[in-house]
Design a protein around this motif. Structure first.
Motif, short mmCIF file in Angstrom:
data_model
loop_
_atom_site.label_atom_id
_atom_site.label_comp_id
_atom_site.label_asym_id
_atom_site.label_seq_id
_atom_site.Cartn_x
_atom_site.Cartn_y
_atom_site.Cartn_z
N ASN A 128 0.67 -1.19 0.05
CA ASN A 128 -0.12 0.04 -0.06
C ASN A 128 0.97 1.28 -0.15
OD1 ASN A 128 1.09 -0.05 2.41
ND2 ASN A 128 -0.82 0.35 3.35
N GLY A 129 2.06 1.32 -0.30
CA GLY A 129 2.83 2.40 -0.40
C GLY A 129 3.03 3.00 -1.54
N VAL A 130 4.12 3.50 -2.29
CA VAL A 130 4.42 4.45 -3.25
C VAL A 130 5.42 3.72 -4.17
CG1 VAL A 130 5.72 5.69 -2.15
CG2 VAL A 130 4.71 6.64 -4.26
N ALA A 131 5.30 3.96 -5.59
CA ALA A 131 6.45 3.32 -6.47
C ALA A 131 6.81 4.79 -7.24
CB ALA A 131 5.74 2.39 -7.61
N GLY A 132 8.18 4.68 -7.37
CA GLY A 132 8.79 5.71 -8.10
C GLY A 132 9.79 5.67 -8.92
N TRP A 133 9.95 6.59 -9.79
CA TRP A 133 10.86 6.53 -10.90
C TRP A 133 12.20 7.66 -10.65
CZ3 TRP A 133 11.98 2.49 -14.37
CH2 TRP A 133 10.73 1.81 -14.40
N PHE A 134 13.20 7.12 -10.89
CA PHE A 134 14.22 8.28 -10.55
C PHE A 134 15.32 8.14 -11.97
CE2 PHE A 134 13.81 9.95 -6.30
CZ PHE A 134 12.62 9.11 -5.65
N ARG A 135 16.32 8.84 -12.02
CA ARG A 135 17.09 8.65 -13.18
C ARG A 135 18.36 9.52 -12.70
NH1 ARG A 135 14.10 12.72 -17.55
NH2 ARG A 135 14.72 14.74 -16.77
N GLN A 136 19.65 9.12 -13.20
CA GLN A 136 20.78 9.82 -12.98
C GLN A 136 21.67 9.74 -14.17
OE1 GLN A 136 23.21 7.72 -10.09
NE2 GLN A 136 24.36 9.54 -9.79
N ALA A 137 21.89 10.85 -14.72
CA ALA A 137 22.80 11.13 -15.88
C ALA A 137 24.14 11.23 -15.36
CB ALA A 137 22.43 12.69 -16.55
N PRO A 138 24.90 10.88 -16.30
CA PRO A 138 26.41 11.05 -16.16
C PRO A 138 26.72 12.35 -15.60
CG PRO A 138 26.13 10.10 -18.11
CD PRO A 138 24.70 10.55 -17.85
N GLY A 139 27.48 12.25 -14.52
CA GLY A 139 28.06 13.34 -13.69
C GLY A 139 27.09 14.16 -12.93
N TYR A 148 13.77 0.66 -1.21
CA TYR A 148 14.03 -0.49 -2.28
C TYR A 148 14.25 0.19 -3.54
CZ TYR A 148 12.05 -3.08 1.71
OH TYR A 148 11.64 -3.43 2.94
N TRP A 149 15.29 -0.51 -4.32
CA TRP A 149 15.64 0.04 -5.68
C TRP A 149 15.98 -1.09 -6.49
CZ3 TRP A 149 16.05 5.27 -6.55
CH2 TRP A 149 15.83 6.08 -5.29
N GLY A 150 15.78 -0.59 -8.18
CA GLY A 150 16.15 -1.94 -8.74
C GLY A 150 17.48 -1.25 -9.19
N GLN A 151 17.88 -2.22 -10.24
CA GLN A 151 19.55 -2.21 -10.80
C GLN A 151 19.48 -1.04 -11.82
OE1 GLN A 151 17.17 -4.48 -11.65
NE2 GLN A 151 17.39 -4.24 -13.82
N GLY A 152 18.34 -0.61 -12.34
CA GLY A 152 18.47 0.62 -13.23
C GLY A 152 18.58 0.00 -14.69
N PRO A 189 17.34 14.46 -25.85
CA PRO A 189 18.49 14.12 -25.52
C PRO A 189 18.88 14.26 -23.77
CG PRO A 189 18.84 15.27 -27.32
CD PRO A 189 17.39 15.20 -27.11
N GLU A 190 18.50 15.34 -23.18
CA GLU A 190 18.41 15.70 -21.85
C GLU A 190 17.92 14.74 -20.95
OE1 GLU A 190 17.56 17.68 -24.17
OE2 GLU A 190 16.07 19.36 -23.16
N ASP A 191 16.89 13.78 -21.72
CA ASP A 191 16.41 12.52 -20.74
C ASP A 191 17.26 11.53 -20.63
OD1 ASP A 191 13.35 13.49 -22.40
OD2 ASP A 191 13.93 13.74 -20.41
N THR A 192 18.20 11.35 -21.44
CA THR A 192 19.32 10.31 -21.44
C THR A 192 19.94 10.32 -19.77
OG1 THR A 192 20.26 10.62 -23.84
CG2 THR A 192 21.63 9.64 -22.17
N ALA A 193 19.77 8.82 -19.45
CA ALA A 193 20.21 8.58 -18.16
C ALA A 193 19.89 7.29 -17.87
CB ALA A 193 19.24 9.51 -17.03
N ILE A 194 20.61 6.56 -16.75
CA ILE A 194 20.08 5.41 -16.30
C ILE A 194 18.48 5.64 -15.25
CG2 ILE A 194 20.70 3.53 -14.55
CD1 ILE A 194 23.41 4.09 -15.12
N TYR A 195 17.66 4.98 -15.60
CA TYR A 195 16.50 5.11 -14.94
C TYR A 195 16.22 4.01 -13.88
CZ TYR A 195 14.95 8.95 -17.86
OH TYR A 195 14.72 9.87 -18.66
N TYR A 196 16.08 4.42 -12.68
CA TYR A 196 15.76 3.45 -11.61
C TYR A 196 14.21 3.59 -11.00
CZ TYR A 196 20.74 3.65 -11.32
OH TYR A 196 22.27 3.67 -11.50
N CYS A 197 13.81 2.18 -10.60
CA CYS A 197 12.49 2.17 -10.14
C CYS A 197 12.77 2.06 -8.36
CB CYS A 197 11.73 0.82 -10.67
SG CYS A 197 10.56 0.28 -9.92
N ALA A 198 11.75 2.50 -7.63
CA ALA A 198 12.07 2.44 -6.21
C ALA A 198 10.72 2.22 -5.60
CB ALA A 198 12.63 3.68 -5.71
N ALA A 199 10.66 1.77 -4.64
CA ALA A 199 9.51 1.42 -3.81
C ALA A 199 9.73 1.77 -2.25
CB ALA A 199 9.12 -0.05 -3.85
#
Length: 120
Positions: A31-42, A109-113, A88-98
Motif C-alpha cells: 500500500n505504498g508508493v512506487a517511483g522512478w528516478f534517473r541519474q545522468a552522467p556526472g 528499495y531500488w532496482g538495478q536500473g 537528449p537531456e532525458d538520457t540517463a539510467i532510470y531506476y525504479c524504487a518502492a
C-alpha cells in the motif's frame, strides 16, 4: 523485502518513445508508493515520477510533465513509465524504487536500473 526489476530501456532518437517497466516481487508494492528516478552522467540522481499504489495519485517533476506518464498494474505488481517526445537531456539510467511514503524521497528499495539513451 521488495525486489524490483526494470526493463524497457534502450536507444531512441529525439522525439521518440519508450516504455519502462518495473516488476516487484517479494512483499510487492503493498500500500505504498512506487517511483522512478534517473541519474545522468556526472549528475545526482533526480526524481522523475511517482504513483501511490492504493489511490493512484501521481507526481511528476516539471521537466517531464506532459511527456511522461506513470501507471500501474496491480494484478501484475508492475509499474510503468511511458516516455514520449524524448529529448537528449532525458538520457540517463532510470531506476525504479518502492517505499512507504514518498513521493520524492524515502525509498528503501531500488532496482538495478535501465539505460535510456536519446540521440539528437
Amino acid at each position: 523485502q521488495v525486489q524490483l526489476g526494470e526493463s524497457g530501456g534502450g536507444l531512441v532518437q529525439a522525439g521518440g518513445s519508450l516504455r519502462l517497466s518495473c516488476a516487484a516481487s517479494g512483499r510487492t508494492f503493498s500500500n505504498g508508493v512506487a517511483g522512478w528516478f534517473r541519474q545522468a552522467p556526472g549528475k545526482e540522481r533526480e526524481f522523475v515520477a511517482a504513483i501511490r499504489w492504493i489511490s493512484g495519485s501521481t507526481y511528476y517533476t516539471d521537466s517531464v510533465k506532459g511527456r511522461f506518464t506513470i501507471s500501474k498494474d496491480n494484478a501484475k505488481n508492475t509499474v510503468y513509465l511511458q516516455m514520449n517526445s524524448l529529448k537528449p537531456e532525458d538520457t540517463a539510467i532510470y531506476y525504479c524504487a518502492a517505499g512507504a511514503s514518498g513521493p520524492k524521497s524515502d525509498y528503501p528499495y531500488w532496482g538495478q536500473g535501465t539505460q535510456v539513451t536519446v540521440s539528437s
